[in-house]
Design a protein around this motif. Structure first.
Motif, PDB file in Angstrom:
ATOM      1  N   ARG A   6     -28.999   7.681 -21.050  1.00 25.57           N
ATOM      2  CA  ARG A   6     -28.460   8.091 -22.341  1.00 25.57           C
ATOM      3  C   ARG A   6     -27.109   7.427 -22.591  1.00 25.57           C
ATOM      4  N   SER A   7     -26.848   7.159 -23.849  1.00 20.32           N
ATOM      5  CA  SER A   7     -25.543   6.600 -24.208  1.00 20.32           C
ATOM      6  C   SER A   7     -25.099   7.143 -25.558  1.00 20.32           C
ATOM      7  N   GLU A   8     -23.803   7.063 -25.797  1.00 20.04           N
ATOM      8  CA  GLU A   8     -23.215   7.479 -27.068  1.00 20.04           C
ATOM      9  C   GLU A   8     -22.478   6.303 -27.679  1.00 20.04           C
ATOM     10  N   ILE A   9     -22.440   6.304 -29.016  1.00 15.86           N
ATOM     11  CA  ILE A   9     -21.761   5.246 -29.751  1.00 15.86           C
ATOM     12  C   ILE A   9     -20.752   5.856 -30.697  1.00 15.86           C
ATOM     13  N   LEU A  10     -19.560   5.300 -30.710  1.00 20.12           N
ATOM     14  CA  LEU A  10     -18.529   5.662 -31.683  1.00 20.12           C
ATOM     15  C   LEU A  10     -18.162   4.396 -32.427  1.00 20.12           C
ATOM     16  N   PHE A  11     -18.292   4.442 -33.739  1.00 19.90           N
ATOM     17  CA  PHE A  11     -18.045   3.250 -34.554  1.00 19.90           C
ATOM     18  C   PHE A  11     -17.104   3.592 -35.699  1.00 19.90           C
ATOM     19  N   CYS A  12     -16.039   2.798 -35.848  1.00 23.16           N
ATOM     20  CA  CYS A  12     -15.084   2.969 -36.936  1.00 23.16           C
ATOM     21  C   CYS A  12     -14.986   1.674 -37.737  1.00 23.16           C
ATOM     22  N   TYR A  13     -14.999   1.819 -39.040  1.00 22.32           N
ATOM     23  CA  TYR A  13     -14.812   0.660 -39.914  1.00 22.32           C
ATOM     24  C   TYR A  13     -14.017   1.104 -41.126  1.00 22.32           C
ATOM     25  N   ASP A  14     -13.493   0.145 -41.866  1.00 18.02           N
ATOM     26  CA  ASP A  14     -12.745   0.525 -43.059  1.00 18.02           C
ATOM     27  C   ASP A  14     -13.262  -0.193 -44.291  1.00 18.02           C
ATOM     28  N   LYS A 222     -19.226   2.143 -26.765  1.00 18.79           N
ATOM     29  CA  LYS A 222     -20.510   2.618 -26.235  1.00 18.79           C
ATOM     30  C   LYS A 222     -20.290   3.106 -24.814  1.00 18.79           C
ATOM     31  N   VAL A 223     -20.603   4.380 -24.584  1.00 18.03           N
ATOM     32  CA  VAL A 223     -20.464   4.955 -23.241  1.00 18.03           C
ATOM     33  C   VAL A 223     -21.849   5.295 -22.722  1.00 18.03           C
ATOM     34  N   THR A 224     -22.181   4.818 -21.538  1.00 14.68           N
ATOM     35  CA  THR A 224     -23.492   5.041 -20.917  1.00 14.68           C
ATOM     36  C   THR A 224     -23.318   5.979 -19.731  1.00 14.68           C
ATOM     37  N   TYR A 225     -24.219   6.938 -19.623  1.00  8.79           N
ATOM     38  CA  TYR A 225     -24.112   7.977 -18.592  1.00  8.79           C
ATOM     39  C   TYR A 225     -25.082   7.713 -17.449  1.00  8.79           C
ATOM     40  N   ASN A 226     -24.733   8.207 -16.275  1.00  2.00           N
ATOM     41  CA  ASN A 226     -25.593   8.025 -15.109  1.00  2.00           C
ATOM     42  C   ASN A 226     -26.416   9.261 -14.794  1.00  2.00           C
ATOM     43  N   GLU A 275     -21.379   5.952 -16.375  1.00  2.75           N
ATOM     44  CA  GLU A 275     -21.697   4.710 -15.674  1.00  2.75           C
ATOM     45  C   GLU A 275     -20.831   3.562 -16.171  1.00  2.75           C
ATOM     46  N   SER A 276     -20.668   3.460 -17.488  1.00  2.00           N
ATOM     47  CA  SER A 276     -19.876   2.357 -18.040  1.00  2.00           C
ATOM     48  C   SER A 276     -19.405   2.689 -19.444  1.00  2.00           C
ATOM     49  N   ILE A 277     -18.317   2.027 -19.845  1.00  2.08           N
ATOM     50  CA  ILE A 277     -17.801   2.120 -21.212  1.00  2.08           C
ATOM     51  C   ILE A 277     -17.569   0.696 -21.707  1.00  2.08           C
ATOM     52  N   SER A 278     -18.085   0.402 -22.896  1.00  2.00           N
ATOM     53  CA  SER A 278     -17.913  -0.921 -23.485  1.00  2.00           C
ATOM     54  C   SER A 278     -17.286  -0.770 -24.859  1.00  2.00           C
ATOM     55  N   ILE A 279     -16.416  -1.702 -25.232  1.00  2.00           N
ATOM     56  CA  ILE A 279     -15.759  -1.602 -26.538  1.00  2.00           C
ATOM     57  C   ILE A 279     -15.652  -2.960 -27.226  1.00  2.00           C
ATOM     58  N   ILE A 280     -15.533  -2.887 -28.547  1.00  2.00           N
ATOM     59  CA  ILE A 280     -15.086  -4.004 -29.380  1.00  2.00           C
ATOM     60  C   ILE A 280     -13.965  -3.445 -30.243  1.00  2.00           C
ATOM     61  N   LYS A 281     -12.862  -4.165 -30.370  1.00  2.00           N
ATOM     62  CA  LYS A 281     -11.732  -3.662 -31.141  1.00  2.00           C
ATOM     63  C   LYS A 281     -11.073  -4.772 -31.938  1.00  2.00           C
ATOM     64  N   ASP A 282     -10.751  -4.475 -33.184  1.00  2.00           N
ATOM     65  CA  ASP A 282      -9.958  -5.382 -34.000  1.00  2.00           C
ATOM     66  C   ASP A 282      -8.552  -5.475 -33.401  1.00  2.00           C
ATOM     67  N   ASP A 283      -8.038  -6.676 -33.285  1.00  2.00           N
ATOM     68  CA  ASP A 283      -6.722  -6.870 -32.659  1.00  2.00           C
ATOM     69  C   ASP A 283      -5.601  -6.159 -33.408  1.00  2.00           C
ATOM     70  N   ASN A 284      -5.778  -5.913 -34.698  1.00  2.00           N
ATOM     71  CA  ASN A 284      -4.729  -5.283 -35.494  1.00  2.00           C
ATOM     72  C   ASN A 284      -4.750  -3.757 -35.446  1.00  2.00           C
ATOM     73  N   LEU A 285      -5.789  -3.188 -34.842  1.00  3.83           N
ATOM     74  CA  LEU A 285      -5.881  -1.733 -34.763  1.00  3.83           C
ATOM     75  C   LEU A 285      -5.081  -1.227 -33.574  1.00  3.83           C
ATOM     76  N   LYS A 286      -4.151  -0.306 -33.841  1.00  4.24           N
ATOM     77  CA  LYS A 286      -3.311   0.256 -32.782  1.00  4.24           C
ATOM     78  C   LYS A 286      -3.953   1.524 -32.232  1.00  4.24           C
ATOM     79  N   LEU A 287      -4.063   1.612 -30.897  1.00  4.74           N
ATOM     80  CA  LEU A 287      -4.568   2.810 -30.230  1.00  4.74           C
ATOM     81  C   LEU A 287      -3.409   3.529 -29.556  1.00  4.74           C
ATOM     82  N   SER A 288      -3.421   4.858 -29.629  1.00  3.58           N
ATOM     83  CA  SER A 288      -2.372   5.623 -28.950  1.00  3.58           C
ATOM     84  C   SER A 288      -2.541   5.564 -27.438  1.00  3.58           C
ATOM     85  N   HIS A 289      -3.799   5.491 -26.978  1.00  6.19           N
ATOM     86  CA  HIS A 289      -4.107   5.431 -25.548  1.00  6.19           C
ATOM     87  C   HIS A 289      -5.253   4.440 -25.347  1.00  6.19           C
ATOM     88  N   GLU A 290      -5.078   3.515 -24.442  1.00 10.28           N
ATOM     89  CA  GLU A 290      -6.130   2.548 -24.156  1.00 10.28           C
ATOM     90  C   GLU A 290      -7.303   3.226 -23.450  1.00 10.28           C
TER      91      GLU A 290
END
Length: 299
Positions: A6-14, A222-226, A275-290
């Motif tokens: 199983r995996s979960e997806i979080l997607f943000c766009y503007d 995308k976070v995949t669970y074991n 099991e794993s976490i994968s990301i794609i991020k726009d370089d201009n988007l600031k995250l409070s915590h990596e």
């Protein structure tokens, strides 16, 4: 390789100066919760974005055994005067054989669907499901009027008028789940999921129509669970935005920070089940915590 975890997806766009998802029952206005002023985008809109991208850019166009089941197709191939197919006519393109549909149509393997047959129908539950997308802030609705290029009628001096509704800005989050149990019934593969991720990101970027131009993907995780059947849930409710004075006057991702503290804490708390976490991020988007231990997805 079949999907077994199983995996979960979080997607943000503007969206900037565009209409992310018009309501045909309300003058095609962007969908807005009248109580909260939050912008809403249906899961159907996101799935259409993915389907269109896979059809136009990834070869799922009815050749080489790769297709999209839910798409506009004419009764007589290539002849728009023949009208569009209904579901039963579309099923006949695959000899009314659900196994052929699953083998050839990536959208059925991903999202499921109803396959109408002459005597009955078969329903496949989609392994990939999304909740409604919602903006992380209140939005401002803008009504725009203008003149058209043509006269209101032949010989008239007055041109036609046009009007439309759009949002100056909206930062939208979608949450989805890939269910490994439902994947057994549609034959979903890891390759299909990779196509899904690409379709979400690049499909959003390639929405270049008059009403949709101005949409950009900003963050995908995308976070995949074991552990079978386990998932954290509500990833979209574990993020917020901060650093602005007036949420209705936000106009760019440079105007705020995406607050990911609660999301990161959830990942740390459930580290033994991830099991794993994968990301794609726009370089201009600031995250409070990596995001810890995240692998960058290269498209």
């Amino acid at each position: 390789m079949k999907v077994t975890k199983r995996s979960e997806i979080l997607f943000c766009y503007d969206v900037t100066d565009a209409n992310p998802n018009g309501d045909p029952l309300d003058e095609n206005k962007p969908r807005i919760d009248e109580e909260t002023k939050i912008n809403i985008v249906t899961d159907v809109r996101l799935k259409r974005t993915i389907r269109d991208y896979l059809y136009e850019y990834k070869g799922y166009n009815g050749t080489n055994g790769k297709d999209i089941f839910v798409r506009e197709e004419f009764v007589k191939k290539g002849d728009p005067t023949s009208g569009l197919q209904d579901g039963k006519s579309r099923a006949k393109d695959f000899k009314e054989n659900p196994e052929i549909v699953k083998n050839e149509c990536v959208d059925v393997r991903l999202f499921g669907g109803v396959i109408p047959l002459t005597k009955d129908s078969i329903t496949f539950t989609g392994p990939v499901q999304f909740k409604m997308g919602r903006s992380l802030h209140q939005v401002e609705l803008r009504h725009i009027q203008g003149t058209g290029a043509f006269a209101s009628k032949e010989g008239a001096n007055q041109k036609t008028f046009r009007e439309e509704y759009q949002l100056p800005y909206s930062f939208i989050a979608f949450h989805g789940i890939v269910n490994e149990k439902a994947a057994e019934h549609t034959g979903l593969t890891e390759e299909d999921v990779n196509e899904l991720v690409e379709g979400i990101w690049n499909g959003t970027k390639n929405l270049i129509s008059r009403s949709k131009f101005g949409q950009m993907p900003r963050f995908l995780l995308k976070v995949t669970y074991n552990e079978s059947g386990y998932f954290i849930g509500d990833l979209d409710k574990r993020i917020s935005i901060s650093g602005f004075e007036n949420e209705q006057k936000i106009r760019s991702i440079k105007d705020f920070t995406l607050v990911t503290e609660e999301l990161v804490n959830a990942f740390k708390k459930n580290a033994d089940k991830i099991e794993s976490i994968s990301i794609i991020k726009d370089d201009n988007l600031k995250l409070s915590h990596e995001i810890p231990n995240a692998k960058v997805i290269n498209l």
